[in-house]
Write a protein that holds these residues in place. Structure first.
Motif, PDB file in Angstrom:
ATOM      1  N   CYS A 117       0.829  -1.212   0.000  1.00 28.83           N
ATOM      2  CA  CYS A 117       0.000   0.000   0.000  1.00 28.83           C
ATOM      3  C   CYS A 117       0.857   1.252   0.000  1.00 28.83           C
ATOM      4  O   CYS A 117       1.865   1.323   0.714  1.00 28.83           O
ATOM      5  N   ILE A 118       0.436   2.244  -0.789  1.00 30.54           N
ATOM      6  CA  ILE A 118       1.022   3.587  -0.722  1.00 30.54           C
ATOM      7  C   ILE A 118      -0.051   4.535  -0.204  1.00 30.54           C
ATOM      8  O   ILE A 118      -1.186   4.534  -0.672  1.00 30.54           O
ATOM      9  N   ILE A 119       0.331   5.343   0.785  1.00 30.94           N
ATOM     10  CA  ILE A 119      -0.569   6.339   1.364  1.00 30.94           C
ATOM     11  C   ILE A 119      -0.204   7.699   0.795  1.00 30.94           C
ATOM     12  O   ILE A 119       0.884   8.231   1.061  1.00 30.94           O
ATOM     13  N   GLY A 120      -1.082   8.252  -0.011  1.00 30.75           N
ATOM     14  CA  GLY A 120      -0.901   9.620  -0.493  1.00 30.75           C
ATOM     15  C   GLY A 120      -1.610  10.571   0.449  1.00 30.75           C
ATOM     16  O   GLY A 120      -2.654  10.241   1.018  1.00 30.75           O
ATOM     17  N   THR A 121      -1.043  11.746   0.627  1.00 32.53           N
ATOM     18  CA  THR A 121      -1.633  12.722   1.546  1.00 32.53           C
ATOM     19  C   THR A 121      -2.180  13.907   0.763  1.00 32.53           C
ATOM     20  O   THR A 121      -1.454  14.529  -0.003  1.00 32.53           O
ATOM     21  N   SER A 122      -3.446  14.201   0.959  1.00 32.06           N
ATOM     22  CA  SER A 122      -4.031  15.388   0.338  1.00 32.06           C
ATOM     23  C   SER A 122      -4.197  16.459   1.406  1.00 32.06           C
ATOM     24  O   SER A 122      -5.259  16.653   1.968  1.00 32.06           O
ATOM     25  N   GLY A 123      -3.063  17.095   1.705  1.00 33.43           N
ATOM     26  CA  GLY A 123      -3.039  18.123   2.735  1.00 33.43           C
ATOM     27  C   GLY A 123      -2.288  17.656   3.953  1.00 33.43           C
ATOM     28  O   GLY A 123      -2.879  17.093   4.875  1.00 33.43           O
TER      29      GLY A 123
END
Length: 484
Positions: free
Chosen positions: A238-244
């Motif tokens: 899993c890759i966790i992208g951060t939107s903010g």
């Protein structure tokens, strides 16, 4: 019989009219409290006598409800956290809505358990979850759940990611080998680290990737780390992208992360606790391109959607994987084809909680009253205000931005020159504390590249540009007072 009933003990009011009058007074006071929020101190220290009032023992005998309310007025209401106030820019929190308060009031009156069942509250939550899916452009077939906040939303999504991508029945067999790996940037929120630890992978199960100068995840470094881990016999899942990001509001390149996940067959999760709801904003939505490609998204609705605490949401495209991760139906929760216990998808099958508050009602009422476009305009205005504050900082040679403005987060410091880093850090920390203690405003703080800075997370629908004028003016006045 009447005398017996009169002596029957209950928790209902003995005098309904008297209790109703007190409740009417509370409602009047609550409206005044909110309407006149600027007239009160944003924050103040509690005196010793107030602190001592919270050290008394368990009340064993009844008190008059009016006396209890008076104690609330004296010892609680004057000492708020301050996030209703337009100058609250500390931790990232919304400032509430009156319709949200009304929703919470009726949620408490109805007092249902949203674990499951065939009743209206369940349908309201289903509809609110559908609205959230619509906002982040997920298909109607996706599943979703309202939770306490972003921390639990991220945990739930990451649990699904682990179970779906582990390659075996992890619920039955447990962790065979601890070789599963999640990825996120060094700016990732701490709740994601906690989630990986609680999922049995340990802190080492989350590889933190360096960031670019704008504090977004470095895509080349991410790709390289995934290949190194595969060569070492680890299993990236899993890759966790951060939107903010919480420090600076940076938005990762979600499209690029989605491409990697597609190529490597990884789960793509977006921690959108701060920024995902900004899909409602015409200014921010283009920056969130790729969020619709995620496998799951976590949102905090008590942040930029301004709901009263607490309510977050997780949406998951793989509804079957979501349900398989959490569903457990003992005999006392078996569903019927008719009656209260009917219905297919109980929310208790999509998360840890069986007992669940009716969180959806305040969201339902607020969105119906204001409409999503108005919320979007409030978000866009906060972004404009962040750049207004940034412009004020850039106009003065003794102020400097410490990071690029991300969405609605501004990080800056007072720097009159000729001071060491340690001296600057101590000076700015003291400026921040004195602004707080003088009840001027409640800015936040963080440390970026070793530099302590004043951090303003602008997420109030009540704030005006004049509030930032006052902040900058106060930084100068206090800064000069503190200089030797």
């Amino acid at each position: 019989m009447g005398e017996l009933f009169d002596n029957y003990e209950t928790l209902d009011p003995k005098d309904w009219q008297k209790s109703k009058a007190l409740m009417h007074k509370m409602v009047d006071d609550a409206f005044d409290y909110t309407q006149n929020v600027r007239d009160r101190k944003i924050w103040q220290e509690m005196p010793e006598n107030v602190l001592n009032s919270f050290k008394t023992g368990l009340p064993t005998q009844p008190s008059d409800a009016e006396d209890v309310y008076k104690e609330l007025q004296i010892n609680v209401l004057p000492y708020p956290m301050g996030n209703l106030h337009p100058r609250f820019w500390a931790w990232y929190m919304g400032s509430g809505t009156i319709s949200g308060v009304m929703g919470d009031f009726w949620a408490s009156i109805l007092n249902p358990n949203l674990g499951g069942g065939n009743h209206a509250a369940h349908k309201v939550e289903e509809q609110v979850v559908d609205w959230i899916k619509e906002i982040v452009e997920f298909p109607k077939s996706a599943s979703g759940l309202l939770v306490s906040g972003g921390s639990m939303a991220n945990y739930a999504a990451m649990a699904v990611a682990r179970n779906v991508k582990a390659g075996y029945d992890i619920r039955t067999e447990g962790l065979k080998e601890n070789n599963l790996v999640f990825y996120g940037s060094t700016e990732i929120h701490s709740c994601n680290t906690k989630a990986v630890e609680l999922l049995g992978l340990g802190t080492k199960g989350l590889k933190k990737i360096k960031v670019n100068d704008d504090f977004t995840i470095n895509i080349d470094a991410l790709k390289k780390q995934i290949q190194l881990d595969k060569e070492a016999g680890l299993r990236p899942i899993c890759i966790i992208g951060t939107s903010g990001t919480v420090n600076t509001g940076a938005i990762d390149d979600l499209d690029a992360i989605a491409n990697i996940c597609k190529q490597e067959n990884l789960w793509f999760h977006v921690d959108g606790a701060i920024g995902a709801i900004a899909m409602l904003s015409d200014i921010i939505k283009p920056q969130l391109k790729g969020i619709e490609r995620a496998d799951s998204v976590a949102l905090d609705l008590h942040k930029w959607l301004h709901m009263p605490f607490e309510v977050g949401c997780v949406v998951v495209k793989d509804s079957e994987g979501h349900k398989d991760t959490f569903s457990l139906i003992p005999e006392y929760l078996e569903k019927n084809t008719r009656g209260l216990a009917s219905g297919e998808n109980w929310f208790s099958e999509y998360g840890l909680q069986l007992s669940r508050r009716f969180r959806a009602l305040k969201v339902w009422m607020s969105l119906k009253e204001h409409g999503s476009e108005r919320f979007g305009r409030m978000i866009s205005r906060n972004v404009d205000q962040a750049y207004y504050l940034g412009a004020l900082v850039n106009q003065h040679q003794d102020l400097e931005l410490i990071a690029p403005i991300g969405m609605d987060i501004v990080c800056f410091r007072y720097n009159p020159g000729s001071l060491s880093l340690d001296e600057l850090n101590a000076l700015n920390k003291e400026i921040k504390l004195q602004i707080e203690e003088r009840a001027i405003a409640l800015p936040g703080y963080t440390t970026i590249n070793g530099m302590y800075c004043i951090r303003c997370a602008i997420s109030s629908h009540r704030v005006t540009n004049e509030d930032f004028d006052e902040l900058v003016k106060s930084v100068f006045i206090i800064g000069k007072e503190l200089l030797p």
